[in-house]
Design a protein around this motif. Structure first.
Motif, short mmCIF file in Angstrom:
data_model
loop_
_atom_site.label_atom_id
_atom_site.label_comp_id
_atom_site.label_asym_id
_atom_site.label_seq_id
_atom_site.Cartn_x
_atom_site.Cartn_y
_atom_site.Cartn_z
N ALA A 8 28.23 6.13 24.51
CA ALA A 8 29.21 5.09 24.86
C ALA A 8 29.50 5.13 26.36
N ALA A 9 29.61 6.35 26.90
CA ALA A 9 29.88 6.48 28.34
C ALA A 9 28.67 6.00 29.15
N CYS A 58 43.36 -8.41 23.54
CA CYS A 58 43.04 -7.64 22.34
C CYS A 58 41.52 -7.50 22.24
N GLY A 59 41.06 -6.27 22.11
CA GLY A 59 39.63 -6.02 21.94
C GLY A 59 39.37 -5.44 20.56
N LEU A 60 38.28 -5.94 19.94
CA LEU A 60 37.92 -5.47 18.59
C LEU A 60 36.47 -5.00 18.59
N ASP A 61 36.22 -3.86 17.94
CA ASP A 61 34.85 -3.36 17.85
C ASP A 61 34.77 -2.38 16.68
N PRO A 62 33.63 -2.35 15.99
CA PRO A 62 33.51 -1.39 14.87
C PRO A 62 33.11 0.02 15.31
N GLY A 68 36.82 4.51 21.84
CA GLY A 68 37.38 5.70 22.48
C GLY A 68 37.42 5.53 24.00
N VAL A 69 36.37 4.95 24.55
CA VAL A 69 36.35 4.67 26.00
C VAL A 69 37.34 3.55 26.33
N ASP A 75 47.50 -0.35 27.80
CA ASP A 75 48.29 -1.58 27.88
C ASP A 75 47.51 -2.78 27.33
N ILE A 76 46.52 -2.48 26.48
CA ILE A 76 45.69 -3.49 25.82
C ILE A 76 45.63 -3.09 24.35
N GLU A 77 45.59 -4.11 23.45
CA GLU A 77 45.50 -3.82 22.02
C GLU A 77 44.04 -3.55 21.65
N TRP A 78 43.77 -2.46 20.95
CA TRP A 78 42.39 -2.16 20.52
C TRP A 78 42.36 -2.08 19.01
N VAL A 79 41.43 -2.79 18.40
CA VAL A 79 41.36 -2.87 16.93
C VAL A 79 39.97 -2.46 16.48
#
Ligand SMILES: C[S@@+](CC[C@H](N)C(=O)[O-])C[C@H]1O[C@@H](n2cnc3c(N)ncnc32)[C@H](O)[C@@H]1O
Length: 238
Positions: A8-9, A58-62, A68-69, A75-79
């Motif tokens: 991911a990094a 808002c960011g969404l990812d499976p 994690g990154v 200050d952003i919604e992660w789903v």
């Protein structure tokens, strides 16, 4: 071995900020509330907040490692989830799928369910913008080990990344991405399938899901779409 977290990094090194990100950032800055579907490591929304976006992001990812990154910014919604699993209801002015994330929607059912969920996430008059590689430009023909690249990952480790196509079946291309030490010792192999929808088939899926095409471009500087264009960049409205 090369962990999911290391991969991911490494993604950010392999995909540095470029004209596609500038294209989407301009749309994000114009919108009050933004949903980034398949946000990966969240670079677009990070940059939007950094640039002063004060609304809902808002960011969404499976993928847990990518999220994690992304979560380095709080200050952003992660789903965590897939496009098809989303249950947002008329909440966003803009949805985007960037970095060819749209092409991971390979099966007709998943594509339809994902488009329906994106439409439901948008408020009336909201926009959905995304790109998919133009099948006529046959990008997968350059995905071979002869085009391997060597980079240094964020931990300082030099790695080689190469691609190899396993199959092209209809409009679906299946390929591997191999990460190796510079001497060729394999660290990990990721297999993926991407769909290359043509312009007419794409238009049919969008119309069925209730999207109206507002604009289509063939490149990141809003070049007109023509048969040789590398990208089919589409901005829709609901
Ligand atoms: C090529 S990456 C693009 C990431 C990011 N949008 C960017 O531009 O850097 C594709 C992303 O789609 C995510 N993905 C895979 N299947 C998905 C699905 N069904 N719904 C939403 N995102 C998905 C992957 O986890 C990955 O992070």
């Amino acid at each position: 071995m090369y962990s999911d977290e290391a991969a991911a990094a490494l993604y950010g090194v392999l995909n540095p900020w470029g004209p596609s990100d500038d294209f989407y950032l301009a749309l994000v800055i114009e919108a009050t509330s933004v949903l980034d579907v398949g946000c990966g490591t969240g670079a677009l929304l990070h940059r939007a907040r950094q640039a002063g976006h004060a609304g809902r992001l808002c960011g969404l990812d499976p993928d847990p490692a990518s999220l994690g990154v992304a979560r380095h910014r709080t200050d952003i919604e992660w789903v965590a989830g897939t496009a098809a699993s989303m249950a947002f209801d008329s909440e966003f002015d803009l949805a985007v799928m960037t970095g060819h994330a749209f092409q991971v929607l390979v099966g007709d059912d998943d594509l339809r369910a994902s488009l329906t969920a994106i439409r439901h996430a948008l408020a009336g008059g909201g926009r959905f913008a995304f790109e998919t590689r133009n099948p006529l430009a046959r990008a997968w023909e350059s995905w071979h080990p002869g085009n391997a690249i060597e980079v240094v990952d964020p931990s300082g480790r030099p790695v080689r990344v190469s691609h190899e196509v396993e199959a092209v079946v209809g409009d679906v291309v299946t390929f591997t991405e191999t990460t190796s030490d510079p001497d060729g010792a394999q660290l990990r192999v990721d297999r993926a399938s991407l769909r290359f929808l043509d312009v007419d088939t794409l238009a049919g899926f969008l119309a069925d899901a209730g999207f109206e095409i507002e604009a289509q471009y063939g490149g990141w500087f809003r070049e007109p779409l023509d048969p040789a264009s590398p990208e089919i960049i589409t901005v829709t409205r609901v």
